[in-house]
Design an enzyme around this catalytic site. Structure first.
Site, PDB file in Angstrom:
ATOM      1  N   LYS A 100     -37.170 -87.181 -16.856  1.00 17.10           N
ATOM      2  CA  LYS A 100     -36.342 -86.629 -15.794  1.00 17.10           C
ATOM      3  C   LYS A 100     -36.850 -87.152 -14.450  1.00 17.10           C
ATOM      4  O   LYS A 100     -38.063 -87.300 -14.238  1.00 17.10           O
ATOM      5  CB  LYS A 100     -36.414 -85.104 -15.849  1.00 17.10           C
ATOM      6  CG  LYS A 100     -35.465 -84.382 -14.909  1.00 17.10           C
ATOM      7  CD  LYS A 100     -35.580 -82.875 -15.135  1.00 17.10           C
ATOM      8  CE  LYS A 100     -34.704 -82.065 -14.210  1.00 17.10           C
ATOM      9  NZ  LYS A 100     -34.837 -80.611 -14.447  1.00 17.10           N
ATOM     10  N   SER A 181     -30.583 -78.449 -14.995  1.00 17.15           N
ATOM     11  CA  SER A 181     -30.668 -79.680 -14.236  1.00 17.15           C
ATOM     12  C   SER A 181     -31.222 -80.865 -15.021  1.00 17.15           C
ATOM     13  O   SER A 181     -31.194 -81.989 -14.543  1.00 17.15           O
ATOM     14  CB  SER A 181     -31.538 -79.451 -12.996  1.00 17.15           C
ATOM     15  OG  SER A 181     -32.877 -79.126 -13.358  1.00 17.15           O
ATOM     16  N   SER A 205     -33.004 -74.841 -16.951  1.00 15.28           N
ATOM     17  CA  SER A 205     -32.726 -76.265 -16.761  1.00 15.28           C
ATOM     18  C   SER A 205     -33.042 -77.156 -17.952  1.00 15.28           C
ATOM     19  O   SER A 205     -32.677 -78.330 -17.955  1.00 15.28           O
ATOM     20  CB  SER A 205     -33.468 -76.787 -15.527  1.00 15.28           C
ATOM     21  OG  SER A 205     -32.880 -76.279 -14.358  1.00 15.28           O
TER      22      SER A 205
END
Length: 512
Positions: A100, A181, A205
């Site tokens: 990420k 996210s 997330s």
């Protein structure tokens, strides 16, 4: 669906393993290592496959922000190491990993949390989890797209959009939400852009995008994995975890990234007592549901009779019962409505203050950066309104955070209130009923787990009538990872729900 994929993906790469073949795009860590061991696959070939797949699929899915220009060189080094050591290098050795974009790397890659404001910033070192992955021999393939600033920029959120990566899309139903996210990490795992990805979670997330993209996500107990070198939101709630296609692979990655880090000392020392001797893979047991007490709290499975979700979840509860679990329904989490109201329960009061303090500390530690404070990030967005979609998305949370002045009396009271909500809520319920886990759809339990720093694992559970994936999350108290792994793995084995997204599927086979 329009024919958007290049001719490259009209066929799949097939690797021979004796009389049978295995497909790279759905290959597990064990299968990849089998290929390495019998000479039918090299790390260089694997990296090339993923790079080609990213080039073909990313214009459609926007899961990856950038790829590592040194990935092939690192893969060649892994191949050389394997030849010297006769292949005894562990399951992650030579395996490409997507991170990420808020997980820092000291290499040719950027670390920007999806924001153009951090483009060109240079971390002083790899994030703690990245150092552990490199020591395990993994190849950092690139950075995955994410909701900008981990969905902590505006109240409406961005639903998988960032200025750097664009709008990420769900590979199962392109018009459906991919959630966030850790959006790109989940999409990339589902679409086989990498065998392994990492995400982060503050409040849902990992669990939400993993569920909606039909992959496995592990949200570890806070402190079990180091947050050092990761663009932060809250030291109380931030955690880093694996997102993979199977529970087995996610657990092997978890084994590689947990442990003490001097740069995140307080949290990793406190959580070290939970790490079992011999690691987490020992809990991958097909009979892992036997004897478990599983709670089904009220307020989450509110699906009408006859809907796909209602039918499927009821079938899953029955399957767990057949496997020897005690499934206890109709349990009430005290003050659940208050816990789920993050705007009024004190969570946002605490988070905005923690974010400013933590982000400013992170930015000041960078070796180089175009911005050195939250105030400068806000100024950057104001100066680039089109690129950062300022009119459409805004930056209200950033502005509110900038107006905070540290952890004062109000913030301490909010944190104390959150601790009490957790203690009197899920923690009390689980102890009173002697539960090994509670289960909820997708990331529904995430706010409850977040305020207590508690872990969860989400596993693919089914697909709606329109084909959108949904998951089942097993959540528990701090340090409950071993029993959650047992239950999640056993559930996965008896249901075998996950299927390849159609937008990435082909039945053809090509010999290498």
């Amino acid at each position: 669906m329009p024919r958007l994929l290049p001719a490259l993906f009209a066929s799949l790469v097939l690797l021979a393993t004796g009389a049978n073949g295995f497909r790279i795009e759905e290959a597990s860590l064990a299968t990849i290592q089998q290929g390495f061991g019998n000479g039918s696959l090299t790390s260089v070939q694997l990296v090339r496959f993923y790079l080609d797949r990213i080039r073909g699929l990313n214009p459609l899915l926007h899961a990856v922000i950038e790829v590592n220009p040194d990935a092939l060189r690192h893969a060649a080094r892994a191949d050389a190491e394997r030849r010297r050591s006769s292949g005894a290098d562990g399951l992650l050795h030579g395996v490409p990993v997507l991170l990420k974009d808020n997980i820092g790397t000291r290499d040719a890659l950027n670390t920007t949390a999806g924001s153009l404001a951090l483009l060109g910033s240079v971390p002083p070192r790899d994030a703690g989890v990245v150092s552990r992955l490199r020591r395990a021999g993994a190849v950092v393939l690139g950075k995955a797209n994410m909701e900008e600033w981990a969905n902590f920029r505006s109240l409406p959120g961005t639903d998988g959009w960032s200025a750097r990566g664009g709008q990420a899309r769900n590979p199962y139903v392109l018009t459906a939400s991919p959630c966030g996210s850790s959006t790109g990490s989940s999409i990339a795992a589902a679409a086989s852009m990498a065998a392994v990805t990492l995400g982060t979670e503050t409040d849902g997330s990992i669990l939400c995008p993993a569920s909606l993209n039909s992959v496995v996500g592990i949200k570890p107990t806070v402190g079990l994995t180091s947050r050092a070198g990761v663009v932060p939101i809250s030291p109380r709630q931030d955690t880093i975890g694996p997102i993979c296609r199977t529970v087995t692979d996610a657990v092997h990655v978890l084994d590689a990234i947990v442990g003490y880090d001097a740069l995140d000392e307080a949290a990793t020392v406190a959580a070290s007592k939970y790490i079992p001797h011999g690691g987490y893979a020992q809990f991958l047991k097909k009979g892992g549901l036997q004897g478990k007490r599983i709670g089904v709290p009220n307020g989450f499975f509110n699906y009408a009779n006859g809907t796909v979700q209602h039918t499927v979840y009821q079938q899953h509860f029955y399957r767990m019962w057949l496997q020897g679990a005690t499934v206890i329904e109709n349990l009430d989490i005290e003050n659940l409505s208050v816990i789920l109201d993050s705007l009024n329960n004190g969570e946002q009061i605490a988070l905005v203050a923690e974010f400013k303090s933590s982000l400013n500390s992170y930015l000041s530690d960078l070796s180089n950066s175009p911005v050195r404070s939250l105030a400068q990030v806000i100024d950057f967005n104001n100066a680039h309104p089109v690129e950062e979609k300022l009119k459409e998305i805004g930056q209200l949370i950033l502005l509110v955070s900038e107006n905070t002045t540290g952890i004062g009396a109000m913030e301490k009271a909010a944190i104390s209130g959150l601790n009490k909500l957790s203690a009197d809520g899920l923690e009390k319920l689980m102890k009173e009923h002697e539960l090994d886990a509670v289960v909820t759809p997708d990331s529904a339990l995430a706010p409850v787990l977040a305020i207590g720093g508690m872990p969860a694992i989400t596993v693919p559970a089914g697909y709606s009538s329109s084909g959108v994936p949904f998951g089942l999350s097993f959540g528990g108290l701090r340090g409950y990872e071993p029993r959650l792994i047992e239950m999640a793995y056993a559930f996965e084995q008896i249901t075998n729900v996950r299927k390849t997204p159609r937008s990435c599927h082909s039945s053809a086979k090509v010999e290498m």
